[in-house]
Design a protein around this motif. Structure first.
Motif, PDB file in Angstrom:
ATOM      1  N   LYS A 186      -2.573  38.905 -19.985  1.00 47.46           N
ATOM      2  CA  LYS A 186      -4.013  38.806 -19.771  1.00 47.46           C
ATOM      3  C   LYS A 186      -4.460  37.412 -20.165  1.00 47.46           C
ATOM      4  N   VAL A 187      -5.145  36.742 -19.256  1.00 45.33           N
ATOM      5  CA  VAL A 187      -5.503  35.340 -19.434  1.00 45.33           C
ATOM      6  C   VAL A 187      -6.999  35.164 -19.179  1.00 45.33           C
ATOM      7  N   MET A 188      -7.678  34.486 -20.104  1.00 43.58           N
ATOM      8  CA  MET A 188      -9.098  34.215 -19.942  1.00 43.58           C
ATOM      9  C   MET A 188      -9.268  32.999 -19.044  1.00 43.58           C
ATOM     10  N   VAL A 189      -9.951  33.191 -17.918  1.00 42.95           N
ATOM     11  CA  VAL A 189     -10.245  32.097 -16.982  1.00 42.95           C
ATOM     12  C   VAL A 189     -11.748  32.073 -16.774  1.00 42.95           C
ATOM     13  N   GLY A 190     -12.394  31.038 -17.267  1.00 39.00           N
ATOM     14  CA  GLY A 190     -13.849  31.021 -17.222  1.00 39.00           C
ATOM     15  C   GLY A 190     -14.388  32.202 -18.010  1.00 39.00           C
ATOM     16  N   ASN A 191     -15.218  33.009 -17.370  1.00 41.28           N
ATOM     17  CA  ASN A 191     -15.808  34.174 -18.032  1.00 41.28           C
ATOM     18  C   ASN A 191     -15.040  35.461 -17.776  1.00 41.28           C
ATOM     19  N   TYR A 192     -13.870  35.361 -17.168  1.00 34.41           N
ATOM     20  CA  TYR A 192     -13.168  36.560 -16.711  1.00 34.41           C
ATOM     21  C   TYR A 192     -11.772  36.662 -17.314  1.00 34.41           C
TER      22      TYR A 192
ATOM     23  N   PRO B 197      -8.622  25.538 -21.595  1.00 36.29           N
ATOM     24  CA  PRO B 197      -9.514  26.550 -21.031  1.00 36.29           C
ATOM     25  C   PRO B 197     -10.465  26.016 -19.962  1.00 36.29           C
ATOM     26  N   SER B 198     -10.691  24.702 -19.960  1.00 37.05           N
ATOM     27  CA  SER B 198     -11.593  24.115 -18.960  1.00 37.05           C
ATOM     28  C   SER B 198     -10.846  23.662 -17.700  1.00 37.05           C
ATOM     29  N   ALA B 199      -9.560  23.979 -17.597  1.00 38.61           N
ATOM     30  CA  ALA B 199      -8.772  23.554 -16.429  1.00 38.61           C
ATOM     31  C   ALA B 199      -9.435  24.012 -15.134  1.00 38.61           C
ATOM     32  N   ASN B 200      -9.454  23.116 -14.171  1.00 42.30           N
ATOM     33  CA  ASN B 200      -9.988  23.385 -12.830  1.00 42.30           C
ATOM     34  C   ASN B 200     -11.488  23.657 -12.811  1.00 42.30           C
ATOM     35  N   SER B 201     -12.168  23.413 -13.909  1.00 42.65           N
ATOM     36  CA  SER B 201     -13.605  23.698 -13.966  1.00 42.65           C
ATOM     37  C   SER B 201     -14.406  22.814 -13.018  1.00 42.65           C
ATOM     38  N   GLN B 202     -13.803  21.696 -12.556  1.00 44.44           N
ATOM     39  CA  GLN B 202     -14.511  20.848 -11.592  1.00 44.44           C
ATOM     40  C   GLN B 202     -14.821  21.605 -10.297  1.00 44.44           C
ATOM     41  N   LEU B 203     -14.012  22.627  -9.980  1.00 42.12           N
ATOM     42  CA  LEU B 203     -14.278  23.414  -8.775  1.00 42.12           C
ATOM     43  C   LEU B 203     -15.540  24.256  -8.932  1.00 42.12           C
TER      44      LEU B 203
ATOM     45  N   VAL C 164      -3.653  34.315  -7.835  1.00 45.39           N
ATOM     46  CA  VAL C 164      -4.024  35.564  -8.512  1.00 45.39           C
ATOM     47  C   VAL C 164      -5.525  35.662  -8.741  1.00 45.39           C
ATOM     48  N   GLY C 165      -6.291  34.695  -8.238  1.00 47.61           N
ATOM     49  CA  GLY C 165      -7.745  34.764  -8.340  1.00 47.61           C
ATOM     50  C   GLY C 165      -8.371  33.849  -9.363  1.00 47.61           C
ATOM     51  N   ASP C 166      -7.611  32.903  -9.918  1.00 46.59           N
ATOM     52  CA  ASP C 166      -8.181  32.045 -10.957  1.00 46.59           C
ATOM     53  C   ASP C 166      -9.279  31.134 -10.426  1.00 46.59           C
ATOM     54  N   THR C 167      -9.110  30.596  -9.199  1.00 45.04           N
ATOM     55  CA  THR C 167     -10.166  29.755  -8.635  1.00 45.04           C
ATOM     56  C   THR C 167     -11.445  30.554  -8.428  1.00 45.04           C
ATOM     57  N   ILE C 168     -11.301  31.779  -7.951  1.00 46.31           N
ATOM     58  CA  ILE C 168     -12.473  32.633  -7.739  1.00 46.31           C
ATOM     59  C   ILE C 168     -13.185  32.869  -9.071  1.00 46.31           C
ATOM     60  N   ALA C 169     -12.423  33.111 -10.131  1.00 48.32           N
ATOM     61  CA  ALA C 169     -13.012  33.317 -11.453  1.00 48.32           C
ATOM     62  C   ALA C 169     -13.751  32.076 -11.929  1.00 48.32           C
TER      63      ALA C 169
END
Length: 302
Positions: free
Chosen positions: A32-38, A56-62, A85-90
């Motif tokens: 289980k991995v926290m990505v943004g708020n999810y 934790p802020s990785a890819n936050s520019q998107l 697995v949906g990390d960009t969507i998160a």
């Protein structure tokens, strides 16, 4: 003891970081991995586990990019090609609530994508591999389930059907949406997929954000740079580059071919300080958005 050792090393500017080892033996160990708020589930061999744990802020520019575009186009739908697995969507939905169309071809990753987005609103999922044209070809798949890489292999490869993004959007009746952000992360296939998106790019003029990974492109004999340069012919005048840590690097006019060739040669996994670039292009009709986005990214840097 481990904390004590790390604290001593940090005094001298060093640290010990345990990175995720990408072994098939770990494939079924769900993390289980926290990505943004999810909180997302990922297979144990997915490198994003380490990425988001230690950054934790990785890819936050998107997320910031999506919010910037939505300021001008509030009915924006995001195209996430290589949704994994949906990390960009998160990340996007942590920044702003927008409809997202996630496209992923890998069976194993797609199962996680479905689980991780089940509770999210306005997510459309499509399972398919994309290419430059509609065709079936023999492909060897490497790094399946976490960073699926398609390697053409006419002798021993598995027969895979490829569609173009233009075809998929027509089939799924999605062309009526405000498709103003096209994100692609497909392990070297990015520029190939761009060539299969000519109608979308010509008619919708989306912001295009994709991974420019020379190492992966060379593995599949994709040259890449020539496709990037052709975008100048359809109204994309500047190339905005991020390093592989997601930090804004520079803006280069697309007609400055010599500079772009130098940048192409420089980035190399294991061979330089920048393993690959993420590239962002705004159509000239959205030049004010590009300036706004660059300015906001620069404010984040000392």
């Amino acid at each position: 003891m481990r904390k004590l050792i790390r604290s001593v090393l940090q005094i001298f500017g060093y640290d010990i970081i345990k990175v995720n080892v990408h072994s098939d033996k770990k494939k079924n160990r769900i993390k289980k991995v926290m990505v943004g708020n999810y909180l997302l589930e990922m297979p144990g061999n997915n490198p994003q586990i380490s990425t988001y744990k230690y950054d934790p802020s990785a890819n936050s520019q998107l997320g910031r990019l999506s919010a910037c575009i939505a300021g001008k186009y509030p009915s924006l739908s995001v195209l996430d090609v290589g949704a994994n697995v949906g990390d960009t969507i998160a990340i996007i939905k942590s920044a702003i609530e927008l409809p997202v169309i996630g496209i992923e071809g890998d069976d194993f990753a797609f199962d996680f994508l479905k689980k991780n987005t089940m509770s999210l609103k306005n997510v459309t999922l499509i399972k398919t591999f994309l290419g430059e044209k509609i065709e079936s070809k023999r492909i060897s798949m490497e790094k399946t389930g976490w960073n699926t890489t398609l390697i053409p292999n006419e002798e021993q490869g598995e027969m895979i059907h490829l569609k173009t993004l233009d075809e998929v959007l027509g089939e799924e009746h999605l062309l009526n949406r405000t498709l103003k952000l096209l994100k692609i992360d497909c392990e070297g296939f990015d520029t190939i997929i761009i060539r299969g998106s000519a109608k979308l790019i010509r008619e919708k003029k989306p912001v295009i954000y994709f991974e420019y990974n020379r190492t992966n492109m060379e593995a599949i004999q994709e040259e890449g740079l020539s496709t990037l340069l052709t975008l100048g012919e359809v109204g994309y005048k500047n190339v905005i580059l991020f390093d592989n840590k997601g930090r804004y690097l520079m803006k280069v006019p697309i007609d400055q071919v010599g500079i772009l060739e130098d940048l192409h040669r420089y980035a190399k996994d294991g061979g330089s300080c920048i393993a690959y670039y993420d590239i962002c292009l705004f159509h000239e009709d959205d030049s004010e958005l590009a300036a706004q986005f660059i300015a906001s990214e620069n404010l984040l840097q000392p």
